[in-house]
Motif scaffolding. Structure first.
Motif, PDB file in Angstrom:
ATOM      1  N   GLY A 104       0.824  -1.208   0.000  1.00 55.45           N
ATOM      2  CA  GLY A 104       0.000   0.000   0.000  1.00 55.45           C
ATOM      3  C   GLY A 104       0.855   1.253   0.000  1.00 55.45           C
ATOM      4  O   GLY A 104       0.567   2.234  -0.695  1.00 55.45           O
ATOM      5  N   MET A 105       1.946   1.199   0.780  1.00 53.03           N
ATOM      6  CA  MET A 105       2.844   2.357   0.839  1.00 53.03           C
ATOM      7  C   MET A 105       3.512   2.569  -0.511  1.00 53.03           C
ATOM      8  O   MET A 105       3.714   3.701  -0.949  1.00 53.03           O
ATOM      9  CB  MET A 105       3.910   2.134   1.925  1.00 53.03           C
ATOM     10  CG  MET A 105       3.365   2.240   3.331  1.00 53.03           C
ATOM     11  SD  MET A 105       4.555   1.691   4.576  1.00 53.03           S
ATOM     12  CE  MET A 105       5.840   2.904   4.408  1.00 53.03           C
ATOM     13  N   LEU A 106       3.850   1.486  -1.175  1.00 54.22           N
ATOM     14  CA  LEU A 106       4.477   1.589  -2.505  1.00 54.22           C
ATOM     15  C   LEU A 106       3.526   2.249  -3.482  1.00 54.22           C
ATOM     16  O   LEU A 106       3.903   3.133  -4.262  1.00 54.22           O
ATOM     17  CB  LEU A 106       4.876   0.198  -3.000  1.00 54.22           C
ATOM     18  CG  LEU A 106       5.435   0.132  -4.423  1.00 54.22           C
ATOM     19  CD1 LEU A 106       6.741   0.918  -4.530  1.00 54.22           C
ATOM     20  CD2 LEU A 106       5.675  -1.321  -4.864  1.00 54.22           C
ATOM     21  N   GLN A 107       2.257   1.817  -3.420  1.00 52.43           N
ATOM     22  CA  GLN A 107       1.243   2.411  -4.297  1.00 52.43           C
ATOM     23  C   GLN A 107       1.161   3.920  -4.069  1.00 52.43           C
ATOM     24  O   GLN A 107       1.104   4.703  -5.014  1.00 52.43           O
ATOM     25  CB  GLN A 107      -0.117   1.781  -3.978  1.00 52.43           C
ATOM     26  CG  GLN A 107      -1.188   2.066  -4.989  1.00 52.43           C
ATOM     27  CD  GLN A 107      -1.636   0.766  -5.665  1.00 52.43           C
ATOM     28  OE1 GLN A 107      -1.184  -0.315  -5.326  1.00 52.43           O
ATOM     29  NE2 GLN A 107      -2.519   0.886  -6.623  1.00 52.43           N
ATOM     30  N   GLY A 108       1.177   4.290  -2.792  1.00 54.49           N
ATOM     31  CA  GLY A 108       1.120   5.712  -2.452  1.00 54.49           C
ATOM     32  C   GLY A 108       2.344   6.462  -2.934  1.00 54.49           C
ATOM     33  O   GLY A 108       2.240   7.565  -3.487  1.00 54.49           O
ATOM     34  N   ALA A 109       3.501   5.867  -2.763  1.00 54.83           N
ATOM     35  CA  ALA A 109       4.743   6.520  -3.176  1.00 54.83           C
ATOM     36  C   ALA A 109       4.781   6.692  -4.689  1.00 54.83           C
ATOM     37  O   ALA A 109       5.247   7.705  -5.208  1.00 54.83           O
ATOM     38  CB  ALA A 109       5.951   5.704  -2.711  1.00 54.83           C
ATOM     39  N   CYS A 110       4.260   5.698  -5.405  1.00 57.79           N
ATOM     40  CA  CYS A 110       4.288   5.767  -6.870  1.00 57.79           C
ATOM     41  C   CYS A 110       3.313   6.811  -7.405  1.00 57.79           C
ATOM     42  O   CYS A 110       3.558   7.430  -8.442  1.00 57.79           O
ATOM     43  CB  CYS A 110       3.935   4.402  -7.479  1.00 57.79           C
ATOM     44  SG  CYS A 110       5.175   3.146  -7.167  1.00 57.79           S
ATOM     45  N   SER A 111       2.218   7.005  -6.692  1.00 54.60           N
ATOM     46  CA  SER A 111       1.221   7.947  -7.203  1.00 54.60           C
ATOM     47  C   SER A 111       1.613   9.397  -6.920  1.00 54.60           C
ATOM     48  O   SER A 111       1.069  10.322  -7.499  1.00 54.60           O
ATOM     49  CB  SER A 111      -0.156   7.654  -6.624  1.00 54.60           C
ATOM     50  OG  SER A 111      -0.106   7.724  -5.220  1.00 54.60           O
ATOM     51  N   ARG A 112       2.611   9.602  -6.022  1.00 53.63           N
ATOM     52  CA  ARG A 112       2.997  10.999  -5.693  1.00 53.63           C
ATOM     53  C   ARG A 112       3.846  11.639  -6.772  1.00 53.63           C
ATOM     54  O   ARG A 112       4.647  11.066  -7.387  1.00 53.63           O
ATOM     55  CB  ARG A 112       3.762  11.018  -4.368  1.00 53.63           C
ATOM     56  CG  ARG A 112       2.831  11.100  -3.158  1.00 53.63           C
ATOM     57  CD  ARG A 112       3.615  11.555  -1.928  1.00 53.63           C
ATOM     58  NE  ARG A 112       4.515  10.517  -1.467  1.00 53.63           N
ATOM     59  CZ  ARG A 112       4.183   9.509  -0.662  1.00 53.63           C
ATOM     60  NH1 ARG A 112       2.947   9.385  -0.259  1.00 53.63           N
ATOM     61  NH2 ARG A 112       5.052   8.610  -0.281  1.00 53.63           N
TER      62      ARG A 112
END
Lengths: 236, 244
Positions: free
Chosen positions: A228-236
């Motif tokens: 989930g954190m990776l998804q968030g980091a990628c979308s930033r």
């Protein structure tokens, strides 16, 4: 493997992961058996089949052979006979997406390993293959470049590209892959995440914190959170 | 830091190849074909004009950016041709020996001057525009690129060996270091060639399209080219006649 799926092929050094990837890319012929590409036997000499596959070598230095980064990324499109305007637009688009737009006029041999890796990936993504074969994609990369590559892997799978990455990085496999395979005594076997997490000795060498979580049965939850954190980091 | 003559040579080759690779644009659509044809004609046919061409090329080279550094590269063809010419001297054929050196050095000077002004890629774009086979043009292009990589690889191989030689390096050790490094390099070169072959094959998705160089050289008209070639030929004939 299915399209849109990320699969990881794990195995120790020398187990044949790279050889298998090159066979799947049609660049080496197997001694036995065959590779089916969307149900059709793979023919490495068939350009149509090669267009469906994109392979990124473990050592990006071996993969780059053009005078500039621009020429490197444009190469495959030029062999398709596309007009130069379209080539230019697609090259710039892919380069901007991977954050290497400022490197287009540089010769590849002047780049750092991480930059070369990104150029190699760009040179393959530009012709939109159906399947992406990555050999140790996160090796030799600094954390921010590794994150960028991880985000690329996730983003291409979301648009339907099947990704197979050969790696001995258990963490990366757990974080990115939907399906896990392992090379065991020359055979490829499917493996569940729980099975990998149940091998604290191997995890201990890679990530003691993950090994500690695994011993308490909390590793799967931690991995879900990390994804989930990776998804968030990628979308930033 | 290069410690041995071989390493210094490799560094020289690497920086020369990298410098040529950078190159510039093509200032004129006709300059490259004219220069190439002139180099071929003059070097092979009009011996008396070689000194004029050599002098003019040297001046052009010195006037280009980085020309002085490139002029040092002429030491290699001078040295190689001088070695080849040595057997002629005891035979009393000093003029032939000088001619051999001049015929080797003059086209090299001309080519260096052309590359200094046009860039290696500009030169190759002109070859491509002239209809040279794609295999040759791309092979020449890859030559420089792989030259830089190969020279870098060799320097690393030699440095790795020297780093693990903990005693004083005698001349015998020096030869052993270079010899094993060269053997290692041959094996690496084969592997590298295999990898490059696979890389090219993997991304060749159709019938290779005509090469589109980034330099803006093309042959819009053959008339200026033909006129220049005729002018040079006439000049050569006049010069030869004047010298008797």
């Amino acid at each position: 493997m299915e399209r849109g799926e990320v699969a990881a092929l794990l195995g120790p050094t020398g187990s044949g992961k790279t050889t298998l990837l090159l066979i799947l890319a049609g660049l080496l012929k197997p001694e036995a058996g065959e590779v089916l590409l969307d149900g059709v036997p793979l023919d490495g000499e068939n350009p149509e089949h090669r267009r469906m596959l994109g392979v990124v070598f473990q050592d990006p230095d071996s993969q780059l052979f053009n005078p500039t980064v621009y020429d490197e990324i444009a190469y495959a499109l030029r062999t398709l006979g596309l007009p130069e305007d379209e080539v230019r637009a697609r090259v710039r688009g892919v380069a901007e997406r991977l954050g290497i737009g400022g490197l287009l006029e540089r010769p590849p041999y002047e780049l750092s390993m991480g930059q070369k890796r990104l150029v190699a990936i760009a040179s393959v993504l530009v012709y939109e293959p159906r399947y992406l074969l990555l050999d140790e994609p996160l090796t030799f990369l600094d954390p921010s470049t590794a994150l960028r590559v991880a985000c690329i892997v996730r983003s291409v799978s979301e648009v339907g590209v099947g990704v197979l990455m050969a790696t001995h990085n258990v963490e990366a496999a757990l974080l990115l892959a939907d399906r896990l395979y392992r090379v065991v005594e020359g055979r490829i076997v499917g493996v569940e995440a729980e099975e990998l997490l149940g091998e604290p000795r191997s995890l201990l060498a890679v990530n003691p914190a993950l090994a500690a979580l695994a011993s308490r049965g909390e590793a799967l939850e931690a991995i879900r959170e990390a994804r989930g954190m990776l998804q968030g980091a990628c979308s930033r | 830091m290069a410690e041995t003559p071989l390493e210094r040579l490799l560094e020289e080759i690497r920086s020369a190849a990298a410098e040529l690779h950078r190159g510039g644009g093509c200032p004129s659509p006709y300059l490259a074909p004219i220069v190439l044809l002139d180099a071929g004609l003059l070097a092979l046919i009009y011996n008396p004009l070689l000194d004029v061409v050599a002098a003019a090329s040297s001046l052009a080279l010195l006037a280009a950016r980085g020309g002085l550094a490139r002029l040092r590269l002429i030491a290699y063809p001078v040295a190689l041709s001088a070695v080849a010419a040595i057997p002629l001297i005891p035979l009393g054929r000093v003029a032939d020996a000088v001619s051999l050196v001049a015929r080797t050095v003059t086209p090299a000077l001309l080519l260096l001057a052309a590359v200094a002004w046009m860039g290696w890629r500009g030169l190759l774009a002109s070859l491509s525009a002239l209809g040279a086979p794609r295999l040759i043009v791309e092979g020449l292009e890859m030559l420089l690129y792989q030259g830089v990589k190969t020279a870098t690889m060799m320097l690393e191989v030699i440095a790795a060996r020297r780093a693990r030689h903990l005693g004083r390096v005698s001349w015998r050790d020096w030869w052993r270091l270079q010899a094993t490094a060269l053997g290692d390099m041959m094996l690496r070169a084969v592997r590298e060639a295999e990898q490059v072959y696979m890389a090219v094959k993997a991304r060749t998705l159709g019938d290779p399209a005509p090469r589109r160089g980034s330099a803006q050289c093309n042959t819009r008209s053959l008339a200026p080219l033909a006129a220049a070639a005729l002018a040079v030929a006439a000049l050569g004939v006049v010069a030869a006649a004047a010298r008797g």
